[in-house]
Write a protein that holds these residues in place. Structure first.
Motif, PDB file in Angstrom:
ATOM      1  N   LEU A   1     -10.336  -4.145  -7.346  1.00  0.00           N
ATOM      2  CA  LEU A   1      -8.921  -3.955  -7.268  1.00  0.00           C
ATOM      3  C   LEU A   1      -8.960  -2.284  -6.742  1.00  0.00           C
ATOM      4  N   SER A   2      -9.662  -1.552  -6.824  1.00  0.00           N
ATOM      5  CA  SER A   2      -9.509  -0.080  -6.163  1.00  0.00           C
ATOM      6  C   SER A   2     -10.029  -0.489  -4.862  1.00  0.00           C
ATOM      7  N   ARG A   3     -10.700  -1.111  -4.485  1.00  0.00           N
ATOM      8  CA  ARG A   3     -11.052  -1.274  -3.065  1.00  0.00           C
ATOM      9  C   ARG A   3      -9.680  -2.203  -2.360  1.00  0.00           C
ATOM     10  N   LEU A   4      -9.194  -3.210  -3.142  1.00  0.00           N
ATOM     11  CA  LEU A   4      -8.045  -3.787  -2.637  1.00  0.00           C
ATOM     12  C   LEU A   4      -6.931  -2.848  -2.413  1.00  0.00           C
ATOM     13  N   SER A   5      -6.806  -1.784  -3.340  1.00  0.00           N
ATOM     14  CA  SER A   5      -5.684  -1.060  -3.269  1.00  0.00           C
ATOM     15  C   SER A   5      -5.489  -0.151  -1.773  1.00  0.00           C
ATOM     16  N   ARG A   6      -6.361  -0.263  -0.929  1.00  0.00           N
ATOM     17  CA  ARG A   6      -6.489   0.645   0.257  1.00  0.00           C
ATOM     18  C   ARG A   6      -5.582  -0.565   1.222  1.00  0.00           C
ATOM     19  N   TYR A   7      -5.389  -1.628   1.034  1.00  0.00           N
ATOM     20  CA  TYR A   7      -4.866  -2.615   1.978  1.00  0.00           C
ATOM     21  C   TYR A   7      -3.531  -3.072   1.524  1.00  0.00           C
ATOM     22  N   LEU A   8      -3.348  -3.158   0.243  1.00  0.00           N
ATOM     23  CA  LEU A   8      -2.216  -4.029  -0.406  1.00  0.00           C
ATOM     24  C   LEU A   8      -1.263  -2.813  -1.125  1.00  0.00           C
TER      25      LEU A   8
END
Length: 325
Positions: free
Chosen positions: A259-266
């Motif tokens: 989710l930490s990685r995902l937060s850079r895109y969404l």
């Protein structure tokens, strides 16, 4: 919360509000929205306090230039003001004291925002791909130098040919990466470490404090640079660069890390409840459909996602483990 662990996203939000509230006119609605943001989380208030402390120091140095920097009315004027602000802040030491990268980010040669992937062709033919929330400066003098201020870049260097180009070097806060005819990725998300993955050719790593030592990282290998250490850390993972094709690939990854990685895109804030801390994620996810990703996570990992929407538009998502009753 300690000042040095304020999330980067919160720092940028505080800086955005700082600029908005120091530009005229400030409407009652804008001030109300700022108050709501300030009260939403403890880290928001702490970030705001740090910015105000910085502003006070700035005015003590040069009141007139500080006033101009904080009240630039146009986009061009604001960009110039940001640069002035950065110069003054570095001069007084306040910038490093409060750890705000925002001005450097906004005044960099190239930068990307949330979810933005950008491809740049440099003068020598090198292809430079910026991941989301990345900032770089580019300088071609006696060598070809890319300064990675923050984020992640994928580089495919060009052949020198007959052009008088010098070495191709990526500079980070921790050291340098010199390309030896190659395709490689450099990531720098913290002041402590930069990660390097090499997919073709090789690179030479040097730490900023150990310039006499160098390490060659070959194709298929990964390494890192810290202020006092350079080393090979394992194998390069091709899945780690899937983002440049609009994909995010996870392999047995803790939910919080994914989710930490995902937060850079969404957009939105992602939080993991204690009940879901042991969940590990694997799979390929397209980054252009947030709702689809949330549905996959709920179905595949028996998660319940609670969505909260603030009245000013901000969303947060809490992930809990669902248990059969």
């Amino acid at each position: 919360m300690k000042p040095d662990i304020i999330p980067e996203k919160t720092k940028r939000e505080a800086a955005e509000w700082f600029l908005e509230l120091n530009a005229e006119p400030v409407t009652p609605m804008l001030r109300s929205q700022w108050n709501a943001w300030l009260d939403a989380r403890p880290e928001n208030e702490l970030a705001w306090q740090q910015l105000n402390n910085f502003s006070s120091r700035l005015r003590q140095i040069d009141p007139e230039l500080a006033r101009q920097s904080l009240n630039a009315p146009t986009i061009a004027g604001r960009r110039y003001a940001l640069k002035s602000l950065a110069v003054l802040a570095m001069g007084c030491g306040a910038w490093q004291a409060i750890h705000f990268p925002y001005v450097k980010y906004k005044t960099s040669d190239y930068h990307t925002g949330l979810g933005e992937i950008r491809t740049i062709k440099l003068d020598d033919g090198t292809e430079l791909i910026l991941n989301a929330e990345t900032a770089v400066n580019v300088q071609f003098n006696h060598d070809r130098r890319v300064q990675l201020l923050s984020g992640e870049i994928l580089i495919t260097t060009a052949e020198n040919g007959s052009q008088p180009w010098g070495d191709f070097i990526v500079e980070t806060a921790q050291g340098t990466v010199r390309a030896l005819g190659t395709r490689f990725m450099v990531s720098s998300f913290s002041p402590e470490k930069s990660n390097i993955s090499v997919f073709q050719g090789a690179v030479e790593l040097k730490s900023r404090r150990l310039l006499d030592n160098a390490l060659i990282v070959n194709a298929g290998e990964a390494g890192h640079i810290t202020p006092l250490n350079i080393r090979v850390t394992g194998q390069a993972n091709e899945h780690s660069i899937a983002w440049h094709e609009g994909m995010l690939i996870a392999q047995d990854e803790p939910l919080a890390v994914f989710l930490s990685r995902l937060s850079r895109y969404l957009p939105g804030y992602f939080h993991v409840a204690e009940s879901a801390e042991s969940v590990r994620v694997s799979g390929s996810f397209r980054l252009d459909n947030r709702q689809h990703i949330l549905q996959i996570l709920q179905t595949a990992y028996a998660l319940k996602v609670t969505r909260t929407r603030r009245w000013w538009g901000e969303e947060s998502f809490l992930f809990n483990k669902q248990f059969n009753t």
